[in-house]
Design a protein around this motif. Structure first.
Motif, PDB file in Angstrom:
ATOM      1  N   ASN A 122       0.834  -1.209   0.000  1.00 28.00           N
ATOM      2  CA  ASN A 122       0.000   0.000   0.000  1.00 28.00           C
ATOM      3  C   ASN A 122       0.869   1.260   0.000  1.00 28.00           C
ATOM      4  OD1 ASN A 122       0.765   0.654   2.655  1.00 28.00           O
ATOM      5  ND2 ASN A 122      -0.874  -0.614   3.510  1.00 28.00           N
ATOM      6  N   CYS A 123       0.228   2.428  -0.109  1.00 26.43           N
ATOM      7  CA  CYS A 123       0.956   3.698  -0.250  1.00 26.43           C
ATOM      8  C   CYS A 123       1.892   3.966   0.924  1.00 26.43           C
ATOM      9  CB  CYS A 123      -0.040   4.841  -0.407  1.00 26.43           C
ATOM     10  SG  CYS A 123      -0.863   4.826  -2.004  1.00 26.43           S
ATOM     11  N   ASN A 124       1.395   3.707   2.166  1.00 21.34           N
ATOM     12  CA  ASN A 124       2.243   3.990   3.333  1.00 21.34           C
ATOM     13  C   ASN A 124       3.510   3.153   3.321  1.00 21.34           C
ATOM     14  OD1 ASN A 124       0.934   6.074   4.623  1.00 21.34           O
ATOM     15  ND2 ASN A 124      -0.458   4.690   5.741  1.00 21.34           N
TER      16      ASN A 124
ATOM     17  N   LYS B  57       6.821  -0.882  -9.105  1.00 25.23           N
ATOM     18  CA  LYS B  57       5.536  -1.173  -9.755  1.00 25.23           C
ATOM     19  C   LYS B  57       4.447  -0.263  -9.188  1.00 25.23           C
ATOM     20  CE  LYS B  57       2.369  -4.946 -10.776  1.00 25.23           C
ATOM     21  NZ  LYS B  57       1.702  -6.081 -10.119  1.00 25.23           N
ATOM     22  N   HIS B  58       4.449  -0.100  -7.852  1.00 24.84           N
ATOM     23  CA  HIS B  58       3.440   0.739  -7.209  1.00 24.84           C
ATOM     24  C   HIS B  58       3.596   2.196  -7.644  1.00 24.84           C
ATOM     25  CE1 HIS B  58       0.626   1.862  -3.931  1.00 24.84           C
ATOM     26  NE2 HIS B  58       1.314   2.999  -4.008  1.00 24.84           N
ATOM     27  N   ILE B  59       4.836   2.661  -7.691  1.00 26.12           N
ATOM     28  CA  ILE B  59       5.077   4.060  -8.061  1.00 26.12           C
ATOM     29  C   ILE B  59       4.601   4.332  -9.491  1.00 26.12           C
ATOM     30  CG2 ILE B  59       6.895   5.777  -8.501  1.00 26.12           C
ATOM     31  CD1 ILE B  59       8.421   4.456  -6.136  1.00 26.12           C
TER      32      ILE B  59
ATOM     33  N   GLU C 180       2.233   2.953 -10.980  1.00 25.72           N
ATOM     34  CA  GLU C 180       0.771   2.900 -11.077  1.00 25.72           C
ATOM     35  C   GLU C 180       0.080   3.971 -10.239  1.00 25.72           C
ATOM     36  OE1 GLU C 180       0.095  -1.082  -9.832  1.00 25.72           O
ATOM     37  OE2 GLU C 180       0.610  -1.952 -11.778  1.00 25.72           O
ATOM     38  N   CYS C 181       0.759   4.497  -9.194  1.00 22.93           N
ATOM     39  CA  CYS C 181       0.104   5.399  -8.237  1.00 22.93           C
ATOM     40  C   CYS C 181       0.663   6.817  -8.396  1.00 22.93           C
ATOM     41  CB  CYS C 181       0.321   4.885  -6.827  1.00 22.93           C
ATOM     42  SG  CYS C 181      -0.254   5.995  -5.557  1.00 22.93           S
ATOM     43  N   ASN C 182      -0.236   7.747  -8.782  1.00 25.98           N
ATOM     44  CA  ASN C 182       0.198   9.141  -8.974  1.00 25.98           C
ATOM     45  C   ASN C 182       0.646   9.797  -7.673  1.00 25.98           C
ATOM     46  OD1 ASN C 182       0.119   9.681 -11.712  1.00 25.98           O
ATOM     47  ND2 ASN C 182      -2.101   9.983 -11.712  1.00 25.98           N
ATOM     48  N   ASP C 183      -0.073   9.474  -6.593  1.00 29.51           N
ATOM     49  CA  ASP C 183       0.265  10.053  -5.284  1.00 29.51           C
ATOM     50  C   ASP C 183       1.703   9.711  -4.893  1.00 29.51           C
ATOM     51  OD1 ASP C 183      -0.400  11.528  -3.000  1.00 29.51           O
ATOM     52  OD2 ASP C 183      -0.801   9.670  -1.872  1.00 29.51           O
ATOM     53  N   CYS C 184       2.061   8.442  -5.055  1.00 28.01           N
ATOM     54  CA  CYS C 184       3.409   8.008  -4.683  1.00 28.01           C
ATOM     55  C   CYS C 184       4.440   8.541  -5.680  1.00 28.01           C
ATOM     56  CB  CYS C 184       3.474   6.484  -4.606  1.00 28.01           C
ATOM     57  SG  CYS C 184       2.653   5.839  -3.136  1.00 28.01           S
ATOM     58  N   LYS C 185       4.024   8.747  -6.954  1.00 33.15           N
ATOM     59  CA  LYS C 185       4.933   9.325  -7.943  1.00 33.15           C
ATOM     60  C   LYS C 185       5.318  10.753  -7.535  1.00 33.15           C
ATOM     61  CE  LYS C 185       3.858   7.632 -12.083  1.00 33.15           C
ATOM     62  NZ  LYS C 185       3.013   7.603 -13.293  1.00 33.15           N
TER      63      LYS C 185
HETATM   64 ZN   LIG Z   1       0.752   4.931  -3.636  1.00 31.53          ZN
END
Ligand SMILES: [Zn+2]
Length: 140
Positions: free
Chosen positions: A2-4, A28-30, A32-37
């Motif tokens: 998850n993001c955290n 992979k998460h980064i 796909e996830c704009n917030d984490c990018k």
């Molecule tokens: Zn994220």
């Protein structure tokens, strides 16, 4: 992941200290996830700023200039002592000596006045000799 979890591992991700499987999961998460990018970009910017700060070289001769300034202050202190404090101290000693002389003189004159009293007492002891006094008064 998850993001955290990703955000907690972001620094290690950038440092390259994650295990292969962790790195792949995070990457992979980064992707796909704009917030984490965005979070990744912010951390990258911060690291860049920190590295720039680290790379700023100290100004040449800064240390020697500071040292010279400190030495100048020390010199000024010495001059202050020589030109201001020393005369004050000397005049204080002189004044103390003068007043000390006055008090010694006063104590000396007080003892001499007591000897004067005893001398006058000695010359005026006529009244203490009753026989002479009686003879003298009888003759008159
Ligand atoms: Zn994220």
């Amino acid at each position: 992941m998850n993001c955290n979890e990703v955000k907690n591992k972001m620094i290690f991700f950038l440092e390259g200290s994650l295990s292969d499987s962790d790195w792949q999961l995070t990457n992979k998460h980064i992707l796909e996830c704009n917030d984490c990018k965005l979070y990744l970009l912010r951390i990258e910017n911060m690291l860049e700023i920190i590295n720039k700060q680290k790379n700023i070289e100290p100004k040449p001769f800064l240390y020697t200039r500071l040292l010279a300034r400190i030495e100048n202050k020390e010199k000024n202190k010495a001059i202050f002592y020589r030109k201001v404090l020393q005369p004050i101290i000397i005049s204080a000693i002189v004044l103390f000596a003068i007043f000390g002389g006055f008090t010694i003189g006063k104590s000396y004159t007080s003892t001499s006045s007591s000897t004067q009293i005893s001398e006058t007492y000695y010359w005026n002891d006529f009244s203490q000799e009753p026989i002479e006094k009686a003879i003298l008064t009888d003759n008159q």
